[in-house]
Design an enzyme around this catalytic site. Structure first.
Site, PDB file in Angstrom:
ATOM      1  N   PHE A 109      67.180 117.620  52.420  1.00 23.41           N
ATOM      2  CA  PHE A 109      68.492 117.797  52.671  1.00 23.41           C
ATOM      3  C   PHE A 109      68.463 119.026  54.075  1.00 23.41           C
ATOM      4  O   PHE A 109      68.053 120.161  53.891  1.00 23.41           O
ATOM      5  CB  PHE A 109      69.342 118.742  51.722  1.00 23.41           C
ATOM      6  CG  PHE A 109      70.677 119.119  51.930  1.00 23.41           C
ATOM      7  CD1 PHE A 109      71.655 118.005  52.418  1.00 23.41           C
ATOM      8  CD2 PHE A 109      71.143 120.314  52.253  1.00 23.41           C
ATOM      9  CE1 PHE A 109      73.129 118.370  52.699  1.00 23.41           C
ATOM     10  CE2 PHE A 109      72.459 120.482  52.604  1.00 23.41           C
ATOM     11  CZ  PHE A 109      73.413 119.639  52.633  1.00 23.41           C
TER      12      PHE A 109
ATOM     13  N   THR B  28     102.511 109.576  16.691  1.00 27.65           N
ATOM     14  CA  THR B  28     101.062 109.492  16.812  1.00 27.65           C
ATOM     15  C   THR B  28     100.131 109.203  15.724  1.00 27.65           C
ATOM     16  O   THR B  28      99.059 108.721  15.945  1.00 27.65           O
ATOM     17  CB  THR B  28     100.466 110.688  17.438  1.00 27.65           C
ATOM     18  OG1 THR B  28     100.580 111.924  16.547  1.00 27.65           O
ATOM     19  CG2 THR B  28     101.382 111.173  18.632  1.00 27.65           C
ATOM     20  N   ASP B  29     100.674 109.500  14.415  1.00 25.02           N
ATOM     21  CA  ASP B  29      99.971 109.150  13.263  1.00 25.02           C
ATOM     22  C   ASP B  29      99.868 107.629  13.215  1.00 25.02           C
ATOM     23  O   ASP B  29      98.831 106.980  12.881  1.00 25.02           O
ATOM     24  CB  ASP B  29     100.505 109.787  12.057  1.00 25.02           C
ATOM     25  CG  ASP B  29      99.688 109.282  10.620  1.00 25.02           C
ATOM     26  OD1 ASP B  29      98.746 109.844  10.481  1.00 25.02           O
ATOM     27  OD2 ASP B  29     100.205 108.496  10.005  1.00 25.02           O
TER      28      ASP B  29
ATOM     29  N   LYS C 116      97.573 109.871  20.510  1.00 28.15           N
ATOM     30  CA  LYS C 116      96.572 110.378  19.651  1.00 28.15           C
ATOM     31  C   LYS C 116      95.445 110.380  20.333  1.00 28.15           C
ATOM     32  O   LYS C 116      94.710 109.430  20.535  1.00 28.15           O
ATOM     33  CB  LYS C 116      96.592 109.456  18.431  1.00 28.15           C
ATOM     34  CG  LYS C 116      96.114 110.299  17.082  1.00 28.15           C
ATOM     35  CD  LYS C 116      96.775 111.672  16.518  1.00 28.15           C
ATOM     36  CE  LYS C 116      97.144 111.525  15.214  1.00 28.15           C
ATOM     37  NZ  LYS C 116      98.253 112.405  14.951  1.00 28.15           N
TER      38      LYS C 116
ATOM     39  N   ASN D 212      75.018 118.495  41.553  1.00 26.94           N
ATOM     40  CA  ASN D 212      73.869 118.618  42.119  1.00 26.94           C
ATOM     41  C   ASN D 212      73.119 119.754  41.146  1.00 26.94           C
ATOM     42  O   ASN D 212      73.434 121.037  41.552  1.00 26.94           O
ATOM     43  CB  ASN D 212      73.784 119.020  43.602  1.00 26.94           C
ATOM     44  CG  ASN D 212      72.612 119.236  44.356  1.00 26.94           C
ATOM     45  OD1 ASN D 212      71.364 118.595  43.652  1.00 26.94           O
ATOM     46  ND2 ASN D 212      72.482 119.348  45.594  1.00 26.94           N
TER      47      ASN D 212
ATOM     48  N   HIS E 141      70.667 121.950  40.931  1.00 28.87           N
ATOM     49  CA  HIS E 141      69.744 122.793  41.674  1.00 28.87           C
ATOM     50  C   HIS E 141      68.384 122.971  41.002  1.00 28.87           C
ATOM     51  O   HIS E 141      68.349 123.505  40.007  1.00 28.87           O
ATOM     52  CB  HIS E 141      70.388 123.840  42.406  1.00 28.87           C
ATOM     53  CG  HIS E 141      71.391 123.698  43.149  1.00 28.87           C
ATOM     54  ND1 HIS E 141      71.621 122.567  44.196  1.00 28.87           N
ATOM     55  CD2 HIS E 141      72.722 124.117  42.970  1.00 28.87           C
ATOM     56  CE1 HIS E 141      72.902 122.639  44.668  1.00 28.87           C
ATOM     57  NE2 HIS E 141      73.608 123.517  43.935  1.00 28.87           N
TER      58      HIS E 141
ATOM     59  N   ARG F 221      62.346 117.849  47.836  1.00 21.89           N
ATOM     60  CA  ARG F 221      63.201 118.653  47.040  1.00 21.89           C
ATOM     61  C   ARG F 221      63.172 118.011  45.639  1.00 21.89           C
ATOM     62  O   ARG F 221      63.010 116.755  45.840  1.00 21.89           O
ATOM     63  CB  ARG F 221      64.285 119.281  47.491  1.00 21.89           C
ATOM     64  CG  ARG F 221      65.393 118.404  47.718  1.00 21.89           C
ATOM     65  CD  ARG F 221      66.833 118.617  48.005  1.00 21.89           C
ATOM     66  NE  ARG F 221      67.720 117.836  48.188  1.00 21.89           N
ATOM     67  CZ  ARG F 221      68.988 117.555  48.139  1.00 21.89           C
ATOM     68  NH1 ARG F 221      69.475 119.102  48.130  1.00 21.89           N
ATOM     69  NH2 ARG F 221      69.710 116.698  48.185  1.00 21.89           N
TER      70      ARG F 221
HETATM   71  O1  LIG Z   1      72.617 116.801  48.849  1.00 19.88           O
HETATM   72  C1  LIG Z   1      72.868 117.909  48.966  1.00 19.88           C
HETATM   73  N1  LIG Z   1      74.298 117.871  49.682  1.00 19.88           N
HETATM   74  C2  LIG Z   1      74.980 118.911  49.894  1.00 19.88           C
HETATM   75  O2  LIG Z   1      76.280 118.967  50.574  1.00 19.88           O
HETATM   76  C3  LIG Z   1      74.248 120.240  49.841  1.00 19.88           C
HETATM   77  N2  LIG Z   1      74.701 121.641  50.133  1.00 19.88           N
HETATM   78  C4  LIG Z   1      73.671 122.224  49.753  1.00 19.88           C
HETATM   79  O3  LIG Z   1      73.638 123.516  49.814  1.00 19.88           O
HETATM   80  N3  LIG Z   1      72.545 121.416  49.214  1.00 19.88           N
HETATM   81  C5  LIG Z   1      72.820 120.110  49.441  1.00 19.88           C
HETATM   82  N4  LIG Z   1      72.475 119.173  48.965  1.00 19.88           N
END
Ligand SMILES: O=c1[nH]c(=O)c2[nH]c(=O)[nH]c2[nH]1
Length: 302
Positions: free
Chosen positions: A163, A62-63, A17, A249, A251, A180
């Site tokens: 990065f 399942t009940d 369930k 990530n 962005h 960043r």
């Molecule tokens: O921390 C990151 N890892 C990645 O593998 C990656 N690839 C990307 O385009 N930006 C980032 N940033």
């Protein structure tokens, strides 16, 4: 290719369930407590006849599993979710004949008391605590695994991350950066080396260690940050066998304000929700006990 002619047989199967929404209020004193859970059961065993002959004699409905989950909320949910899950999983394996293995997955939704009010809370979040308990076999073949975790822990740091130095191919347009925004919505699951631990204290401790590490590390990549977070957790908690981290990530792109003659010194970003980089990292001890069924396919609930 020649046609395949082998006999068609039942493959791996499990049933249960899913997503029982259990709210338990503790009203032993005037100051109430609340527990808000999403509980999923999943049983394996000798259910061949149910699939191949429609014979339900081995099938615990399942009940009934749902009723058990709610009944145990009254009698077994006073401790941590790991103990509640262990009690349920052990019950299904020990007391229901055809069941050879039970998995209980739990989401534990956090509520925060309004001020010091005795019976009013607000839902916090989106972060959710999770637990996945697996019990198999009986007697000498008994094995038990506890995987605890959290999901949707959203974190962001506004500097302290870069990065650069990445592999470039003809399609690479990304500019390297030494500063960043780094943001993610973390899913973390850690496997205990045995089934008796200070569940709540460990949960709070793992969460704190992960956040401290995320904040303190000068990150060269999200992958490095995740590994370092996992390593710090295993260093701090010697009774954890491994930790698995999953992190998008999220962005944050510097918004182009040049068009308006406005300088953008890393202050205005477009938070793009997709696509996103997605990292999966396991950090483990070389001498960790066997993971067995601990990571058996998640039902999706926890
Ligand atoms: O921390 C990151 N890892 C990645 O593998 C990656 N690839 C990307 O385009 N930006 C980032 N940033």
């Amino acid at each position: 290719m020649d046609p395949l002619t082998g006999r068609i047989v039942l493959g791996p199967n499990r049933y249960g369930k899913a997503e029982n929404r259990v709210v338990r209020i503790y009203r032993d004193t005037v100051r109430h407590e609340i527990r808000d859970l999403n509980v999923t059961s999943s049983l394996r065993g000798d259910f061949e006849a149910a699939h191949t002959a429609g014979d339900q004699r081995a099938v615990l409905p399942t009940d009934s599993q749902k009723q058990t989950i709610f009944a145990y909320a009254a009698t077994h949910s006073g401790g941590s979710v790991e103990d509640y899950g262990l009690a349920l999983a052990r019950h299904f394996v020990d007391d229901i004949g055809p069941v050879s293995s039970a998995r209980i997955e739990i989401e534990d939704f956090p509520w925060e008391r309004v001020g010091d009010h005795p019976y009013t809370w607000t839902r916090t979040g989106p972060e959710v605590r999770t637990a996945a308990i697996t019990v198999t076999g009986a007697g000498d073949t008994r094995r038990e695994w506890v995987v605890a975790g959290l999901k949707d822990l959203v974190v962001l740091k506004s500097t302290g991350s870069g990065f650069a130095g990445f592999l470039e191919d003809p399609f690479t347009v990304l500019e390297p950066t030494d500063d960043r925004v780094l943001a993610t919505s973390l899913v973390a699951r850690w496997r205990y080396a045995d089934t008796a631990a200070a569940w709540d204290r460990t949960y709070a401790g793992v969460r704190e260690v992960m956040l401290d590490r995320f904040a303190a590390l000068q990150s060269k990549a999200l992958q490095q940050t995740l590994f370092e977070m996992g390593r710090a957790v295993l260093e701090a908690f010697p009774y954890l066998a491994e930790i698995r981290l999953q992190a998008p990530n999220k962005h944050h792109f510097l918004f182009d304000l040049d068009r308006f003659g406005i300088p953008n010194r890393g202050e205005v970003f477009h938070a793009d929700d997709r696509p996103y980089g997605l990292m999966h990292v396991t950090v483990q001890r070389e001498d960790a006990p066997d993971a067995g069924s601990a990571w058996d396919e998640y039902t999706g609930a926890a």
